[in-house]
Design a protein around this motif. Structure first.
Motif, PDB file in Angstrom:
ATOM      1  N   ARG A 107       0.840  -1.206   0.000  1.00  0.00           N
ATOM      2  CA  ARG A 107       0.000   0.000   0.000  1.00  0.00           C
ATOM      3  C   ARG A 107       0.876   1.257   0.000  1.00  0.00           C
ATOM      4  N   TYR A 108       1.965   1.235   0.786  1.00  0.00           N
ATOM      5  CA  TYR A 108       2.877   2.380   0.817  1.00  0.00           C
ATOM      6  C   TYR A 108       3.675   2.488  -0.477  1.00  0.00           C
ATOM      7  N   ARG A 164       2.103   4.262  -3.456  1.00  0.00           N
ATOM      8  CA  ARG A 164       1.996   5.716  -3.408  1.00  0.00           C
ATOM      9  C   ARG A 164       3.131   6.386  -4.182  1.00  0.00           C
ATOM     10  N   HIS A 165       4.201   5.636  -4.462  1.00  0.00           N
ATOM     11  CA  HIS A 165       5.378   6.209  -5.105  1.00  0.00           C
ATOM     12  C   HIS A 165       5.678   5.616  -6.474  1.00  0.00           C
ATOM     13  N   SER A 186      -5.299  -0.808  -3.476  1.00  0.00           N
ATOM     14  CA  SER A 186      -6.492  -0.068  -3.062  1.00  0.00           C
ATOM     15  C   SER A 186      -7.534  -1.073  -2.606  1.00  0.00           C
TER      16      SER A 186
END
Length: 361
Positions: free
Chosen positions: A195-196, A199-200, A262
């Motif tokens: 999940r982290y 984000r990148h 997600s």
């Protein structure tokens, strides 16, 4: 194929990773005896990662652009790539396949705890009940009946702690159950890390790179610690390796971490309970393995578990909407008497008063 449609709700495509993992377990059942653990882990990671990146390049997905993105991918590779596959491969040769599968597939409990803590995912009473039923179900599927006797008698232990501490630690890391537990925790942390990472960097690209970076140390360890990695492999073994790499790793992990980027991690991870179900069903189909009555109960409990977990939000939402409708009727003041003439509205008003004031009669 439109993957985005599966993100918005339940889709048969969500089951694909667990179907592929379960069938890959059947394909790999005899191969592990003809190769070595670290080599097997490397084959399941590095070539699969190359295939995922080739697919991402073909569809124009962006590569990592920042050092922060590469740092997250590296951590992801260490936890879910090297540690998970390393512990899994070593655990497979030290424990019974059924017991190992149960310990690996119990990781949704860890994912649920981490998701509730880090992302405030609501699990609720129904969700926890579903998770516990799922663990019971996969336990009935994988644990030998003799082990239930040992557990009831208190005779089961991961390690003999009468040894001195150094010998106990060595014995612990030579214990298949402990290694499989570490593999399950590594996968749980990897699922949350995804999940982290997303984000990148694109989640599919990150999956490919983490498999490549995680596979390199597996091949290095194999070259240093193992011999005759492929000497005894036959044509059927290579076919099993190919299936496990392409379908059981590249496609399965690509889909899993795409969906994990997600949506509810708890609901997605709970589908892991299906993996041993698929493994048993296809073992019956292709290897003439039969389900015992206890395992049949385990299959039913596993399906009930997944239903409870995936329906928990719908039930909670229905309860909240019921209460909200009643509050709206109460808030309409002068029109309440008119609404009360309708029997259905009378029930809503009565229920809402009880929820707002439990002491009211």
């Amino acid at each position: 194929m439109r993957l985005s449609a599966a993100k918005s709700g339940f889709s048969p495509l969500l089951i694909a990773p667990f179907f592929l993992w379960g069938t890959a377990m059947v394909a790999m059942k005899g191969t592990i005896d003809h190769t070595t653990p670290f080599f097997l882990a490397g084959v399941r990671l590095l070539p699969a990662g190359c295939l995922v990146l080739a697919w991402a390049w073909l569809y124009g997905r962006k590569q990592p652009q920042t050092w922060t993105a590469w740092a997250w991918i590296t951590l992801f590779a260490l936890v879910d790539g090297a540690l998970f596959q390393g512990f899994l491969a070593q655990g497979l040769v030290r424990t019974d396949a059924g017991l190992g599968s149960v310990m690996i597939d119990s990781q949704p409990l860890a994912v649920a705890l981490l998701a509730a803590w880090l992302f405030s995912e609501r699990i609720g009473l129904i969700g926890w009940l579903g998770l516990l039923v799922g663990v019971l179900g996969i336990s009935l599927l994988g644990l030998p009946e003799s082990l239930w006797v040992d557990l009831s008698a208190g005779a089961f232990s991961l390690v003999d702690w009468s040894l001195d501490i150094e010998q106990a630690i060595v014995a612990l890391f030579d214990n298949g159950q402990w290694l499989m537990l570490l593999a399950a925790l590594s996968m749980a942390f990897g699922t949350v890390l995804s999940r982290y990472v997303s984000r990148h960097v694109d989640s599919v690209v990150a999956t490919g790179w983490h498999m490549i970076l995680g596979g390199i140390p597996m091949f290095w360890l194999s070259s240093q610690l193992e011999v005759e990695q492929w000497t005894h492999l036959q044509s059927g073994d290579w076919a099993a390796l190919a299936y496990s790499t392409i379908f059981g790793s590249a496609i399965a992990y690509g889909l899993f971490f795409y969906f994990a980027a997600s949506g509810s991690l708890t609901s997605l991870s709970a589908l892991t309970f299906l993996t041993p179900v698929f493994a048993l069903l296809f073992g019956n189909l292709f290897l003439a393995e039969t389900l015992t009555p206890v395992q049949s109960i385990g299959v039913v409990l596993t399906l009930v578990s997944i239903y409870l977990i995936n329906q928990r939000d719908n039930w909670s939402r229905a309860t909240m909407e019921d209460a909200g409708d009643g509050k709206q009727l109460l808030a309409e003041g002068g029109n309440t008497e008119d609404h009360a003439q309708n029997p259905q509205n009378r029930t809503l008003i009565a229920n809402s008063r009880l929820k707002l004031d439990p002491k009211s009669k």
